[in-house]
Design an enzyme around this catalytic site. Structure first.
Site, PDB file in Angstrom:
ATOM      1  N   CYS A 184      15.097 -13.802  26.477  1.00  0.00           N
ATOM      2  CA  CYS A 184      14.839 -14.376  24.978  1.00  0.00           C
ATOM      3  C   CYS A 184      14.284 -15.862  24.958  1.00  0.00           C
ATOM      4  CB  CYS A 184      16.407 -14.595  24.626  1.00  0.00           C
ATOM      5  SG  CYS A 184      17.336 -12.946  24.186  1.00  0.00           S
ATOM      6  N   ARG A 185      14.953 -16.730  25.638  1.00  0.00           N
ATOM      7  CA  ARG A 185      14.435 -18.190  25.660  1.00  0.00           C
ATOM      8  C   ARG A 185      13.275 -18.589  26.231  1.00  0.00           C
ATOM      9  NH1 ARG A 185      20.139 -20.820  26.686  1.00  0.00           N
ATOM     10  NH2 ARG A 185      20.087 -18.828  27.921  1.00  0.00           N
ATOM     11  N   SER A 186      13.486 -18.104  27.631  1.00  0.00           N
ATOM     12  CA  SER A 186      12.151 -18.403  28.474  1.00  0.00           C
ATOM     13  C   SER A 186      10.971 -18.000  28.294  1.00  0.00           C
ATOM     14  CB  SER A 186      12.555 -18.681  30.146  1.00  0.00           C
ATOM     15  OG  SER A 186      12.738 -17.379  30.361  1.00  0.00           O
ATOM     16  N   CYS A 194      15.433 -19.531  31.683  1.00  0.00           N
ATOM     17  CA  CYS A 194      16.806 -19.316  31.098  1.00  0.00           C
ATOM     18  C   CYS A 194      17.587 -18.315  31.976  1.00  0.00           C
ATOM     19  CB  CYS A 194      16.459 -18.770  29.691  1.00  0.00           C
ATOM     20  SG  CYS A 194      15.674 -17.211  29.750  1.00  0.00           S
ATOM     21  N   ASP A 217      21.509 -20.193  23.335  1.00  0.00           N
ATOM     22  CA  ASP A 217      21.312 -18.729  23.784  1.00  0.00           C
ATOM     23  C   ASP A 217      21.456 -17.909  22.358  1.00  0.00           C
ATOM     24  OD1 ASP A 217      21.351 -16.066  24.812  1.00  0.00           O
ATOM     25  OD2 ASP A 217      23.129 -16.671  26.210  1.00  0.00           O
ATOM     26  N   ASN A 259      15.873 -14.077  31.046  1.00  0.00           N
ATOM     27  CA  ASN A 259      14.449 -14.151  30.902  1.00  0.00           C
ATOM     28  C   ASN A 259      13.968 -13.095  29.853  1.00  0.00           C
ATOM     29  OD1 ASN A 259      11.835 -13.699  33.292  1.00  0.00           O
ATOM     30  ND2 ASN A 259      11.837 -14.943  31.626  1.00  0.00           N
TER      31      ASN A 259
END
Ligand code: 4NP
Length: 159
Positions: A15-17, A10, A126, A13
């Protein structure tokens, strides 16, 4: 057997990934495949290198039993294309940034993670500037796509 290596990517690095890494690692372990599928994550930016995942991501993940606390942010590198078989972007901007640094001889899979949810072109939004609901939505999407990714990797090994 050579392990299959998966990199979740993401922007930050944090939150999402990291969520995608934690959830997919957990699904892999549940399936008894931790010795053959390795999972990591990285950001296209260097903004949060060395930092643990965002507190809100950690909290939302922990509520569903995923512990992200040991993860630390790192930036994606060109050499990742040599090490990983699947490089999976959370959104289109991440994917474009990855395509820009992809070596011509990369023969793995570079694409959007949510393609494995069966929705071509779908993105993991995001959650960074929003509320807790956004973090739970990330988890819903990531859990769904993780199931699909695991099936796809298993199917490839059965070929
Ligand atoms: P991520 O979220 O890409 O899911 O880790 C973000 C984290 C930090 C920022 C943006 C997105 N930031 O602007 O610092």
């Amino acid at each position: 057997m050579k392990p299959t290596k998966v990199l979740m990517v993401c922007l930050g690095n944090i939150c999402r990934s990291p969520t995608a890494q934690g959830v997919f690692e957990s699904k892999v372990a549940e399936a008894g495949l931790a010795h053959v599928i390795e999972v990591d994550s990285a950001g296209t930016s260097n903004w949060h290198v060395g930092e643990p995942p965002d507190r809100r991501s950690q909290q939302a993940a922990l509520q569903r039993g995923y512990d992200l606390s040991a993860q630390r942010g790192r930036q994606v590198q060109r050499s990742d294309f040599e090490a990983f078989d699947y490089i999976l972007a959370m959104d289109e901007a991440n994917l474009r940034d990855l395509e820009d640094i992809k070596p011509a001889n990369f023969d793995g899979h570079l694409g959007l993670f949510l393609d494995f949810m069966g929705e071509k072109g779908a993105e993991v939004p995001d959650p960074y500037h929003g509320g807790q609901a956004g973090f739970n939505h990330v988890l819903d999407l990531v859990e769904n796509a993780s199931e699909g990714l695991l099936l796809a990797i298993k199917a490839k090994h059965a070929e």
